[in-house]
Design a protein around this motif. Structure first.
Motif, PDB file in Angstrom:
ATOM      1  N   ARG A  38     -71.422  44.009 -75.018  1.00 10.27           N
ATOM      2  CA  ARG A  38     -70.615  44.892 -75.856  1.00 10.27           C
ATOM      3  C   ARG A  38     -69.258  44.277 -76.193  1.00 10.27           C
ATOM      4  NH1 ARG A  38     -71.619  50.987 -73.601  1.00 10.27           N
ATOM      5  NH2 ARG A  38     -70.550  51.411 -75.562  1.00 10.27           N
ATOM      6  N   ARG A  39     -69.170  42.956 -76.066  1.00 10.45           N
ATOM      7  CA  ARG A  39     -67.883  42.266 -76.232  1.00 10.45           C
ATOM      8  C   ARG A  39     -67.198  42.608 -77.550  1.00 10.45           C
ATOM      9  NH1 ARG A  39     -63.591  40.950 -76.676  1.00 10.45           N
ATOM     10  NH2 ARG A  39     -62.477  39.064 -76.028  1.00 10.45           N
ATOM     11  N   SER A  40     -67.955  42.771 -78.626  1.00  9.37           N
ATOM     12  CA  SER A  40     -67.344  43.049 -79.930  1.00  9.37           C
ATOM     13  C   SER A  40     -66.706  44.431 -79.995  1.00  9.37           C
ATOM     14  CB  SER A  40     -68.393  42.913 -81.040  1.00  9.37           C
ATOM     15  OG  SER A  40     -69.436  43.870 -80.866  1.00  9.37           O
ATOM     16  N   GLU A  41     -67.091  45.331 -79.071  1.00  8.30           N
ATOM     17  CA  GLU A  41     -66.557  46.699 -79.074  1.00  8.30           C
ATOM     18  C   GLU A  41     -65.328  46.863 -78.191  1.00  8.30           C
ATOM     19  OE1 GLU A  41     -69.535  49.736 -78.140  1.00  8.30           O
ATOM     20  OE2 GLU A  41     -71.042  48.139 -78.236  1.00  8.30           O
ATOM     21  N   ILE A  42     -65.088  45.922 -77.298  1.00  3.88           N
ATOM     22  CA  ILE A  42     -64.147  46.182 -76.202  1.00  3.88           C
ATOM     23  C   ILE A  42     -62.884  45.308 -76.274  1.00  3.88           C
ATOM     24  CG2 ILE A  42     -65.971  47.034 -74.692  1.00  3.88           C
ATOM     25  CD1 ILE A  42     -65.891  44.316 -73.236  1.00  3.88           C
ATOM     26  N   ALA A  43     -62.444  45.029 -77.483  1.00  6.14           N
ATOM     27  CA  ALA A  43     -61.256  44.184 -77.635  1.00  6.14           C
ATOM     28  C   ALA A  43     -60.053  44.763 -76.889  1.00  6.14           C
ATOM     29  CB  ALA A  43     -60.930  44.003 -79.113  1.00  6.14           C
ATOM     30  N   GLN A  44     -59.853  46.087 -76.976  1.00  7.92           N
ATOM     31  CA  GLN A  44     -58.694  46.679 -76.303  1.00  7.92           C
ATOM     32  C   GLN A  44     -58.815  46.581 -74.783  1.00  7.92           C
ATOM     33  OE1 GLN A  44     -56.862  50.341 -77.084  1.00  7.92           O
ATOM     34  NE2 GLN A  44     -56.470  49.942 -79.241  1.00  7.92           N
ATOM     35  N   ILE A  45     -60.011  46.776 -74.257  1.00  9.42           N
ATOM     36  CA  ILE A  45     -60.201  46.665 -72.816  1.00  9.42           C
ATOM     37  C   ILE A  45     -59.826  45.259 -72.342  1.00  9.42           C
ATOM     38  CG2 ILE A  45     -61.930  46.623 -70.970  1.00  9.42           C
ATOM     39  CD1 ILE A  45     -63.400  48.857 -72.467  1.00  9.42           C
ATOM     40  N   VAL A  46     -60.294  44.260 -73.063  1.00  9.30           N
ATOM     41  CA  VAL A  46     -60.065  42.875 -72.660  1.00  9.30           C
ATOM     42  C   VAL A  46     -58.621  42.450 -72.912  1.00  9.30           C
ATOM     43  CG1 VAL A  46     -60.735  40.483 -73.084  1.00  9.30           C
ATOM     44  CG2 VAL A  46     -62.490  42.276 -73.013  1.00  9.30           C
ATOM     45  N   GLU A  47     -58.133  42.694 -74.125  1.00  6.46           N
ATOM     46  CA  GLU A  47     -56.798  42.207 -74.486  1.00  6.46           C
ATOM     47  C   GLU A  47     -55.694  42.926 -73.730  1.00  6.46           C
ATOM     48  OE1 GLU A  47     -56.715  42.712 -78.698  1.00  6.46           O
ATOM     49  OE2 GLU A  47     -58.355  41.257 -79.022  1.00  6.46           O
ATOM     50  N   ARG A  48     -55.893  44.215 -73.441  1.00  2.00           N
ATOM     51  CA  ARG A  48     -54.871  44.981 -72.721  1.00  2.00           C
ATOM     52  C   ARG A  48     -55.157  45.048 -71.220  1.00  2.00           C
ATOM     53  NH1 ARG A  48     -53.080  49.590 -77.166  1.00  2.00           N
ATOM     54  NH2 ARG A  48     -53.151  48.176 -78.957  1.00  2.00           N
ATOM     55  N   ARG A  49     -56.221  44.348 -70.819  1.00  2.00           N
ATOM     56  CA  ARG A  49     -56.570  44.164 -69.401  1.00  2.00           C
ATOM     57  C   ARG A  49     -56.702  45.506 -68.680  1.00  2.00           C
ATOM     58  NH1 ARG A  49     -55.730  38.693 -67.908  1.00  2.00           N
ATOM     59  NH2 ARG A  49     -55.032  39.154 -65.790  1.00  2.00           N
ATOM     60  N   LEU A  50     -57.555  46.353 -69.270  1.00  2.00           N
ATOM     61  CA  LEU A  50     -57.913  47.605 -68.629  1.00  2.00           C
ATOM     62  C   LEU A  50     -59.028  47.321 -67.624  1.00  2.00           C
ATOM     63  CD1 LEU A  50     -58.139  49.967 -71.760  1.00  2.00           C
ATOM     64  CD2 LEU A  50     -56.107  49.191 -70.522  1.00  2.00           C
ATOM     65  N   GLY A  51     -58.981  47.999 -66.485  1.00  2.00           N
ATOM     66  CA  GLY A  51     -60.074  47.856 -65.548  1.00  2.00           C
ATOM     67  C   GLY A  51     -59.639  47.548 -64.130  1.00  2.00           C
ATOM     68  N   TRP A  52     -60.578  46.989 -63.375  1.00  4.30           N
ATOM     69  CA  TRP A  52     -60.443  46.769 -61.939  1.00  4.30           C
ATOM     70  C   TRP A  52     -59.492  45.619 -61.623  1.00  4.30           C
ATOM     71  CZ3 TRP A  52     -63.007  50.358 -59.059  1.00  4.30           C
ATOM     72  CH2 TRP A  52     -64.105  51.013 -59.639  1.00  4.30           C
ATOM     73  N   ASP A  53     -58.742  45.786 -60.552  1.00  3.74           N
ATOM     74  CA  ASP A  53     -57.783  44.765 -60.129  1.00  3.74           C
ATOM     75  C   ASP A  53     -57.654  44.868 -58.606  1.00  3.74           C
ATOM     76  OD1 ASP A  53     -55.682  43.000 -59.832  1.00  3.74           O
ATOM     77  OD2 ASP A  53     -54.332  44.035 -61.229  1.00  3.74           O
ATOM     78  N   VAL A  54     -58.094  43.835 -57.920  1.00  6.76           N
ATOM     79  CA  VAL A  54     -57.993  43.779 -56.457  1.00  6.76           C
ATOM     80  C   VAL A  54     -57.212  42.520 -56.115  1.00  6.76           C
ATOM     81  CG1 VAL A  54     -59.247  43.589 -54.281  1.00  6.76           C
ATOM     82  CG2 VAL A  54     -60.194  44.985 -56.141  1.00  6.76           C
ATOM     83  N   THR A  55     -56.056  42.675 -55.493  1.00  7.81           N
ATOM     84  CA  THR A  55     -55.244  41.501 -55.220  1.00  7.81           C
ATOM     85  C   THR A  55     -54.851  41.386 -53.753  1.00  7.81           C
ATOM     86  OG1 THR A  55     -53.250  40.272 -55.841  1.00  7.81           O
ATOM     87  CG2 THR A  55     -53.079  42.687 -55.822  1.00  7.81           C
ATOM     88  N   ASP A  56     -54.906  40.150 -53.273  1.00 11.12           N
ATOM     89  CA  ASP A  56     -54.331  39.815 -51.968  1.00 11.12           C
ATOM     90  C   ASP A  56     -53.116  38.908 -52.149  1.00 11.12           C
ATOM     91  OD1 ASP A  56     -55.441  37.390 -52.682  1.00 11.12           O
ATOM     92  OD2 ASP A  56     -56.799  37.265 -50.982  1.00 11.12           O
ATOM     93  N   TYR A  57     -52.627  38.844 -53.401  1.00 10.51           N
ATOM     94  CA  TYR A  57     -51.440  38.052 -53.746  1.00 10.51           C
ATOM     95  C   TYR A  57     -51.598  36.580 -53.354  1.00 10.51           C
ATOM     96  CZ  TYR A  57     -49.512  42.697 -54.445  1.00 10.51           C
ATOM     97  OH  TYR A  57     -49.314  44.001 -54.874  1.00 10.51           O
ATOM     98  N   GLY A  58     -52.856  36.121 -53.325  1.00 10.60           N
ATOM     99  CA  GLY A  58     -53.129  34.731 -53.015  1.00 10.60           C
ATOM    100  C   GLY A  58     -52.952  34.362 -51.565  1.00 10.60           C
ATOM    101  N   ARG A  59     -52.771  35.337 -50.676  1.00 14.80           N
ATOM    102  CA  ARG A  59     -52.489  35.052 -49.267  1.00 14.80           C
ATOM    103  C   ARG A  59     -53.707  35.234 -48.345  1.00 14.80           C
ATOM    104  NH1 ARG A  59     -46.973  34.803 -47.977  1.00 14.80           N
ATOM    105  NH2 ARG A  59     -45.954  33.729 -49.719  1.00 14.80           N
ATOM    106  N   GLU A  60     -54.837  35.684 -48.908  1.00 18.64           N
ATOM    107  CA  GLU A  60     -56.089  35.763 -48.151  1.00 18.64           C
ATOM    108  C   GLU A  60     -56.020  36.701 -46.940  1.00 18.64           C
ATOM    109  OE1 GLU A  60     -58.747  34.320 -49.324  1.00 18.64           O
ATOM    110  OE2 GLU A  60     -57.793  33.087 -50.866  1.00 18.64           O
ATOM    111  N   ASP A  61     -55.221  37.771 -47.039  1.00 17.40           N
ATOM    112  CA  ASP A  61     -55.141  38.743 -45.942  1.00 17.40           C
ATOM    113  C   ASP A  61     -54.954  40.132 -46.546  1.00 17.40           C
ATOM    114  OD1 ASP A  61     -55.021  39.971 -43.499  1.00 17.40           O
ATOM    115  OD2 ASP A  61     -53.261  38.886 -42.774  1.00 17.40           O
TER     116      ASP A  61
END
Length: 227
Positions: A38-61
């Motif tokens: 559905r890539r052609s439909e979801i420009a706003q999701i991709v460009e505005r970075r809507l969605g899941w985000d899980v971060t360990d700030y690069g520290r692996e803990d």
């Protein structure tokens, strides 16, 4: 962070969010394959970075230094320049008990941080000095639900469920769940996590992913590679 751990965090986070009656939008549950189809439909999701985000700030803990986020909606930086249009963003986040989201500030973004449920949300606060660094002596002034509050430099603001604080650009803040896990709402001006997070310590904003299994859902940091 291993992809298997990220998948586990996503599953647990979705259950925690639903336990408070909050339901994520339908695209949250699309597979990577459906997003590609559905890539052609979801420009706003991709460009505005809507969605899941899980971060360990690069520290692996992740359990000690990390944060779960889902960006539900986000405007365009061009709208801020124009002074009209979609000038806002919304996130839902989870801060686990004693899990630190490290000291940082924003250049552009003003945000309301809202305790949506669970335990107490604790925030350590500082003002910025003239050069933008942490001012360890200046009194901190913030507004909580329309009420002006003053704290000493490094003071801890505690928010119970239903309470919120407005943080302006330049307000340094770190936060964590105190006494349990916390569901956090964020309502802000347009959000760009790639450029508008200034950390006190030199750390990364996103996790380094080790692909030990297929992704359950894509992270916003996956879009450039996977889509």
């Amino acid at each position: 962070m291993k992809r298997s751990r990220i998948n586990e965090i996503i599953r647990d986070a979705d259950a925690f969010i639903r336990s408070f009656g909050y339901v994520l939008p339908p695209f949250a549950y699309w597979s990577p394959e459906e997003m590609k189809a559905r890539r052609s439909e979801i420009a706003q999701i991709v460009e505005r970075r809507l969605g899941w985000d899980v971060t360990d700030y690069g520290r692996e803990d992740f359990d000690k230094l990390g944060l779960f986020l889902f960006t539900v909606r986000n405007g365009d930086a061009a709208d801020l320049t124009a002074g009209r249009g979609m000038l806002y963003a919304e996130k839902i986040m989870i801060s686990r008990q004693d899990q630190i989201s490290p000291m940082h500030r924003h250049i552009v973004k003003a945000e309301d941080i809202i305790n949506r449920g669970g335990a107490t949300l604790a925030l350590e606060l500082f003002e910025s000095g003239p050069d933008g660094t942490v001012d360890e002596s200046a009194e901190v002034t913030v507004v909580t639900d329309g009420i002006t509050r003053k704290l000493p430099a490094g003071g801890i603001l505690r928010l119970k469920p239903g309470e919120s604080v407005t943080l302006m650009p330049g307000n340094w803040h770190a936060f964590w769940g105190e006494g349990g896990d916390v569901l956090i709402g964020e309502v802000s001006t347009v959000n760009d996590d790639r450029t508008d997070n200034i950390f006190r310590e030199p750390i990364g904003r996103f996790s380094n992913v080790e692909e030990d299994e297929a992704p359950l859902h894509l992270l916003v940091s996956d879009y450039e590679v996977w889509l």
